[in-house]
Motif scaffolding. Structure first.
Motif, PDB file in Angstrom:
ATOM      1  N   ALA A 167       0.859  -1.193   0.000  1.00 52.17           N
ATOM      2  CA  ALA A 167       0.000   0.000   0.000  1.00 52.17           C
ATOM      3  C   ALA A 167       0.891   1.237   0.000  1.00 52.17           C
ATOM      4  CB  ALA A 167      -0.918  -0.016   1.213  1.00 52.17           C
ATOM      5  N   THR A 168       1.828   1.236  -0.922  1.00 50.04           N
ATOM      6  CA  THR A 168       2.871   2.255  -0.958  1.00 50.04           C
ATOM      7  C   THR A 168       2.478   3.529  -1.691  1.00 50.04           C
ATOM      8  OG1 THR A 168       3.730   1.122  -2.899  1.00 50.04           O
ATOM      9  CG2 THR A 168       4.755   0.597  -0.792  1.00 50.04           C
ATOM     10  N   GLY A 169       1.289   3.553  -2.297  1.00 49.33           N
ATOM     11  CA  GLY A 169       0.919   4.695  -3.113  1.00 49.33           C
ATOM     12  C   GLY A 169       1.571   4.627  -4.480  1.00 49.33           C
ATOM     13  N   GLY A 170       1.430   5.703  -5.245  1.00 45.39           N
ATOM     14  CA  GLY A 170       1.989   5.730  -6.591  1.00 45.39           C
ATOM     15  C   GLY A 170       3.267   6.538  -6.658  1.00 45.39           C
ATOM     16  N   ARG A 171       3.298   7.489  -7.589  1.00 47.89           N
ATOM     17  CA  ARG A 171       4.481   8.340  -7.759  1.00 47.89           C
ATOM     18  C   ARG A 171       4.173   9.814  -7.558  1.00 47.89           C
ATOM     19  NH1 ARG A 171       6.842   7.218 -13.465  1.00 47.89           N
ATOM     20  NH2 ARG A 171       8.480   8.603 -12.677  1.00 47.89           N
ATOM     21  N   THR A 196       3.103   4.391 -15.928  1.00 51.75           N
ATOM     22  CA  THR A 196       2.588   5.322 -14.925  1.00 51.75           C
ATOM     23  C   THR A 196       2.814   6.759 -15.381  1.00 51.75           C
ATOM     24  OG1 THR A 196       4.683   5.195 -13.710  1.00 51.75           O
ATOM     25  CG2 THR A 196       2.902   3.737 -12.997  1.00 51.75           C
ATOM     26  N   VAL A 197       1.760   7.576 -15.276  1.00 53.45           N
ATOM     27  CA  VAL A 197       1.821   8.973 -15.694  1.00 53.45           C
ATOM     28  C   VAL A 197       1.089   9.836 -14.674  1.00 53.45           C
ATOM     29  CG1 VAL A 197       2.020   8.516 -18.170  1.00 53.45           C
ATOM     30  CG2 VAL A 197      -0.242   8.635 -17.125  1.00 53.45           C
ATOM     31  N   PRO A 198       1.438  11.125 -14.572  1.00 57.65           N
ATOM     32  CA  PRO A 198       0.736  12.017 -13.648  1.00 57.65           C
ATOM     33  C   PRO A 198      -0.710  12.210 -14.067  1.00 57.65           C
ATOM     34  CG  PRO A 198       2.802  12.986 -14.432  1.00 57.65           C
ATOM     35  CD  PRO A 198       2.509  11.817 -15.307  1.00 57.65           C
ATOM     36  N   SER A 199      -1.618  12.290 -13.100  1.00 58.69           N
ATOM     37  CA  SER A 199      -3.025  12.566 -13.385  1.00 58.69           C
ATOM     38  C   SER A 199      -3.569  13.539 -12.342  1.00 58.69           C
ATOM     39  CB  SER A 199      -3.850  11.274 -13.376  1.00 58.69           C
ATOM     40  OG  SER A 199      -5.186  11.522 -13.794  1.00 58.69           O
ATOM     41  N   LEU A 200      -4.677  14.177 -12.675  1.00 60.84           N
ATOM     42  CA  LEU A 200      -5.206  15.280 -11.864  1.00 60.84           C
ATOM     43  C   LEU A 200      -4.073  16.273 -11.637  1.00 60.84           C
ATOM     44  CD1 LEU A 200      -7.428  13.333  -9.302  1.00 60.84           C
ATOM     45  CD2 LEU A 200      -7.991  14.124 -11.606  1.00 60.84           C
ATOM     46  N   VAL A 201      -3.605  16.808 -12.744  1.00 59.37           N
ATOM     47  CA  VAL A 201      -2.361  17.562 -12.773  1.00 59.37           C
ATOM     48  C   VAL A 201      -2.494  18.735 -13.742  1.00 59.37           C
ATOM     49  CG1 VAL A 201      -1.446  16.101 -14.628  1.00 59.37           C
ATOM     50  CG2 VAL A 201       0.146  17.255 -13.090  1.00 59.37           C
ATOM     51  N   PRO A 202      -1.822  19.861 -13.497  1.00 55.66           N
ATOM     52  CA  PRO A 202      -1.849  20.958 -14.468  1.00 55.66           C
ATOM     53  C   PRO A 202      -1.319  20.524 -15.828  1.00 55.66           C
ATOM     54  CG  PRO A 202      -0.995  21.725 -12.356  1.00 55.66           C
ATOM     55  CD  PRO A 202      -1.102  20.225 -12.267  1.00 55.66           C
ATOM     56  N   LEU A 203      -1.799  21.186 -16.874  1.00 55.92           N
ATOM     57  CA  LEU A 203      -1.407  20.868 -18.240  1.00 55.92           C
ATOM     58  C   LEU A 203      -0.513  21.971 -18.809  1.00 55.92           C
ATOM     59  CD1 LEU A 203      -4.889  19.691 -19.587  1.00 55.92           C
ATOM     60  CD2 LEU A 203      -3.024  18.255 -18.716  1.00 55.92           C
ATOM     61  N   LYS A 204       0.419  21.569 -19.658  1.00 56.02           N
ATOM     62  CA  LYS A 204       1.318  22.514 -20.304  1.00 56.02           C
ATOM     63  C   LYS A 204       0.778  22.895 -21.680  1.00 56.02           C
ATOM     64  CE  LYS A 204       5.598  20.806 -18.175  1.00 56.02           C
ATOM     65  NZ  LYS A 204       6.948  20.253 -18.471  1.00 56.02           N
ATOM     66  N   GLN A 348       2.239  18.565 -16.195  1.00 49.10           N
ATOM     67  CA  GLN A 348       3.290  18.852 -15.230  1.00 49.10           C
ATOM     68  C   GLN A 348       3.790  17.524 -14.658  1.00 49.10           C
ATOM     69  OE1 GLN A 348       4.820  21.539 -14.560  1.00 49.10           O
ATOM     70  NE2 GLN A 348       3.512  23.300 -15.004  1.00 49.10           N
ATOM     71  N   SER A 349       4.790  17.567 -13.821  1.00 52.95           N
ATOM     72  CA  SER A 349       5.433  16.363 -13.303  1.00 52.95           C
ATOM     73  C   SER A 349       4.635  15.741 -12.158  1.00 52.95           C
ATOM     74  CB  SER A 349       6.835  16.699 -12.806  1.00 52.95           C
ATOM     75  OG  SER A 349       6.756  17.484 -11.627  1.00 52.95           O
ATOM     76  N   PHE A 350       5.109  14.605 -11.679  1.00 50.37           N
ATOM     77  CA  PHE A 350       4.500  13.945 -10.531  1.00 50.37           C
ATOM     78  C   PHE A 350       4.553  14.821  -9.279  1.00 50.37           C
ATOM     79  CE2 PHE A 350       5.224  10.016 -13.005  1.00 50.37           C
ATOM     80  CZ  PHE A 350       3.987   9.421 -12.838  1.00 50.37           C
ATOM     81  N   ASP A 351       5.452  15.791  -9.261  1.00 48.14           N
ATOM     82  CA  ASP A 351       5.565  16.671  -8.088  1.00 48.14           C
ATOM     83  C   ASP A 351       4.278  17.431  -7.817  1.00 48.14           C
ATOM     84  OD1 ASP A 351       8.177  15.910  -7.695  1.00 48.14           O
ATOM     85  OD2 ASP A 351       9.032  17.599  -8.794  1.00 48.14           O
ATOM     86  N   THR A 352       3.514  17.712  -8.876  1.00 44.02           N
ATOM     87  CA  THR A 352       2.281  18.488  -8.712  1.00 44.02           C
ATOM     88  C   THR A 352       1.026  17.674  -9.004  1.00 44.02           C
ATOM     89  OG1 THR A 352       2.491  19.303 -10.993  1.00 44.02           O
ATOM     90  CG2 THR A 352       3.423  20.678  -9.261  1.00 44.02           C
ATOM     91  N   ALA A 353       1.196  16.382  -9.296  1.00 43.69           N
ATOM     92  CA  ALA A 353       0.041  15.530  -9.611  1.00 43.69           C
ATOM     93  C   ALA A 353      -0.635  15.053  -8.332  1.00 43.69           C
ATOM     94  CB  ALA A 353       0.493  14.327 -10.426  1.00 43.69           C
ATOM     95  N   ILE A 354      -1.960  15.011  -8.347  1.00 45.54           N
ATOM     96  CA  ILE A 354      -2.700  14.532  -7.187  1.00 45.54           C
ATOM     97  C   ILE A 354      -2.651  13.017  -7.105  1.00 45.54           C
ATOM     98  CG2 ILE A 354      -5.001  14.412  -6.124  1.00 45.54           C
ATOM     99  CD1 ILE A 354      -5.572  17.169  -7.306  1.00 45.54           C
ATOM    100  N   VAL A 355      -2.747  12.344  -8.270  1.00 50.41           N
ATOM    101  CA  VAL A 355      -2.696  10.886  -8.280  1.00 50.41           C
ATOM    102  C   VAL A 355      -1.833  10.397  -9.443  1.00 50.41           C
ATOM    103  CG1 VAL A 355      -4.968  10.612  -7.210  1.00 50.41           C
ATOM    104  CG2 VAL A 355      -4.770  10.617  -9.704  1.00 50.41           C
ATOM    105  N   THR A 356      -1.548   9.096  -9.404  1.00 48.82           N
ATOM    106  CA  THR A 356      -0.822   8.434 -10.477  1.00 48.82           C
ATOM    107  C   THR A 356      -1.796   7.599 -11.302  1.00 48.82           C
ATOM    108  OG1 THR A 356       1.134   8.252  -9.070  1.00 48.82           O
ATOM    109  CG2 THR A 356       1.038   6.820 -11.011  1.00 48.82           C
ATOM    110  N   ALA A 357      -1.734   7.741 -12.607  1.00 50.10           N
ATOM    111  CA  ALA A 357      -2.489   6.864 -13.502  1.00 50.10           C
ATOM    112  C   ALA A 357      -1.555   5.755 -13.959  1.00 50.10           C
ATOM    113  CB  ALA A 357      -3.011   7.646 -14.703  1.00 50.10           C
ATOM    114  N   GLY A 358      -2.081   4.537 -14.012  1.00 51.35           N
ATOM    115  CA  GLY A 358      -1.248   3.381 -14.318  1.00 51.35           C
ATOM    116  C   GLY A 358      -0.845   2.688 -13.028  1.00 51.35           C
ATOM    117  N   GLY A 359      -0.164   1.557 -13.159  1.00 57.68           N
ATOM    118  CA  GLY A 359       0.260   0.825 -11.970  1.00 57.68           C
ATOM    119  C   GLY A 359       0.174  -0.674 -12.180  1.00 57.68           C
ATOM    120  N   ILE A 360       0.010  -1.415 -11.100  1.00 59.38           N
ATOM    121  CA  ILE A 360      -0.013  -2.866 -11.168  1.00 59.38           C
ATOM    122  C   ILE A 360      -1.239  -3.325 -11.948  1.00 59.38           C
ATOM    123  CG2 ILE A 360      -0.079  -4.980  -9.793  1.00 59.38           C
ATOM    124  CD1 ILE A 360       1.267  -3.249  -7.554  1.00 59.38           C
TER     125      ILE A 360
END
Length: 420
Positions: A167-171, A196-204, A348-360
């Motif tokens: 239950a480590t979370g994403g990125r 895995t990609v950033p989601s719920l995140v600002p767009l460039k 934007q990067s994972f630094d500003t993303a609320i959640v991670t899309a993708g995973g196991i």
């Protein structure tokens, strides 16, 4: 500390990696199990603490079928767990532990105190009451499958266990400890991890919008399009130094992150007015300001900061007198007001993303129990799984529901062992 080579005299040891929302929920929901939680941070719920701007949008007050409609990826996989532990169950659980909740716009549920720390405190107290042992500042380095279960190696020693929950979370927000360790553990045990990609995140944006940084637009419709796919959201958006953000954009980013870039973003500055009504509005304003230059005649129609961007995209001469504007030019202005356009080049990067899309990969996980189909006794919960949802409390509820399903399954597994 348990040496991995020691005799297995107890068949109910569960190790949970991560003391976030999913880890805490699972720790407090197990029965007849000896539970150890390993957390790399110095305290529980570090990421949960900052959610909802510190207020913790813990769930969404909606029926399970409505909830699942807000899941972006692999909603079918979540069917059993979301029905097994619902939003109503979350609110009842928190109330029982002294944290009453309230429902706000969009059915978003927050603690009445507006303090995320109260949610963490309740989940932690529930786990403590369950006899769970927490080990802080302890980073897991390796997990090995053994003949009798698992051996977990951390930077502080080793643990033998029958079941393990990742239950480590994403990125997203790596500063809180979510650095993707769970994916490496899953791969080492034979699992597939999707991109895995950033989601719920600002767009460039491709276009330079730095001059608009900080400008907020309310009650606009924002839509994105790539090929034949189109999604739209109504609400508030915000310009940043290199793109766009705000609630409407963050919701759209959950879709955009799964689309092939570039994506086209359109802003309808006047969604309440159809084109015919907007044209009448323009004619009225033009009549009132007929002797002004066009750049000075739109103050009633548009936010001041947006007049220049709209005019530049419409291709109209800024200093042309309003009385000289042709019908064709007025139609161009009308169209731009309803379709202000920007090219989205990425997130934007994972630094500003609320959640991670993708995973196991969910095809390798039992949706009813969250147990691995590859390694018996291995379980997953929360953001580490390849499923994500819109903003509004859905993602935290997914963490709670999947963790609850895993905890009950691990508890049942121990009961079966006792009967052997």
């Amino acid at each position: 500390m348990t040496d991995c080579s020691s005799d297995w005299d107890k068949r109910n040891h569960v190790v949970i990696i991560g003391a976030g929302a999913a880890g805490l929920m699972a720790a407090g929901s197990t029965e007849n199990c000896r539970v150890t939680v390993l957390e790399r941070n110095e305290k529980a719920g570090k990421k949960l603490y900052i959610t909802g701007k510190g207020r913790c949008n813990v769930t969404n007050d909606c029926l399970p079928e409505d909830f699942l409609r807000n899941v972006v990826r692999n909603g079918k996989f979540l069917y059993s767990s979301i029905y097994g532990f619902t939003s109503a169950d979350t609110r009842d659980m928190l109330a029982a532990w002294g944290v009453p909740t309230k429902t706000e716009r969009g059915n978003r549920v927050f603690p009445e105190s507006d303090k995320s720390s109260d949610v963490i405190r309740a989940l932690y107290a529930r786990a403590q009451a369950n006899g769970v042992q927490f080990r802080w500042n302890e980073r897991v380095e390796k997990i090995e499958k053994t003949a009798n279960g698992f051996c977990v190696q951390s930077d502080c020693g080793e643990y033998a266990c029958d079941c393990i929950l990742i239950a480590t979370g994403g990125r997203s927000y790596p500063s809180t400890g979510s650095t993707g360790d769970g994916y490496a553990f899953a791969r080492s045990l034979g699992h597939t991890v999707t991109k895995t990609v950033p989601s719920l995140v600002p767009l460039k944006t491709k276009q330079d919008v730095s001059a608009l940084a900080g400008v907020a637009l309310k009650n606009v419709t924002v839509r994105i399009r790539a090929g034949n796919e189109t999604f739209s959201e109504f609400g508030e958006m915000l310009f940043t130094h290199d793109g766009v953000s705000g609630p409407a954009v963050l919701r759209l980013s959950a879709r955009a992150t799964h689309m092939t870039m570039p994506v086209t973003l359109y802003i309808d500055m006047k969604p309440a007015l159809d084109e015919e009504t907007l044209d009448k509005r323009l004619l009225s304003d033009f009549s009132e300001f007929s002797q002004k230059q066009l750049k000075n005649a739109l103050d009633k129609l548009l936010p001041k900061a947006m007049i220049l961007p709209v005019l530049l995209q419409s291709g109209l001469p800024l200093e042309k007198k309003v009385s000289l504007i042709t019908k064709e030019e007025r139609q161009k202005l009308l169209h731009t007001c309803k379709n202000l356009c920007y090219d989205i080049t990425g997130t934007q990067s994972f630094d500003t993303a609320i959640v991670t899309a993708g995973g196991i990969a969910v095809k390798e996980i039992d949706p009813k129990t969250m147990e691995s189909k590859i390694a018996k006794g291995l379980y997953f919960a929360g953001e580490v799984i390849d499923t994500d949802a819109m903003t509004g409390g859905y993602n935290i509820q997914i963490a709670l529901s999947t963790a609850y399903a895993a905890a009950k399954a691990m508890s049942r597994e121990y009961e079966k062992e006792k009967c052997v």
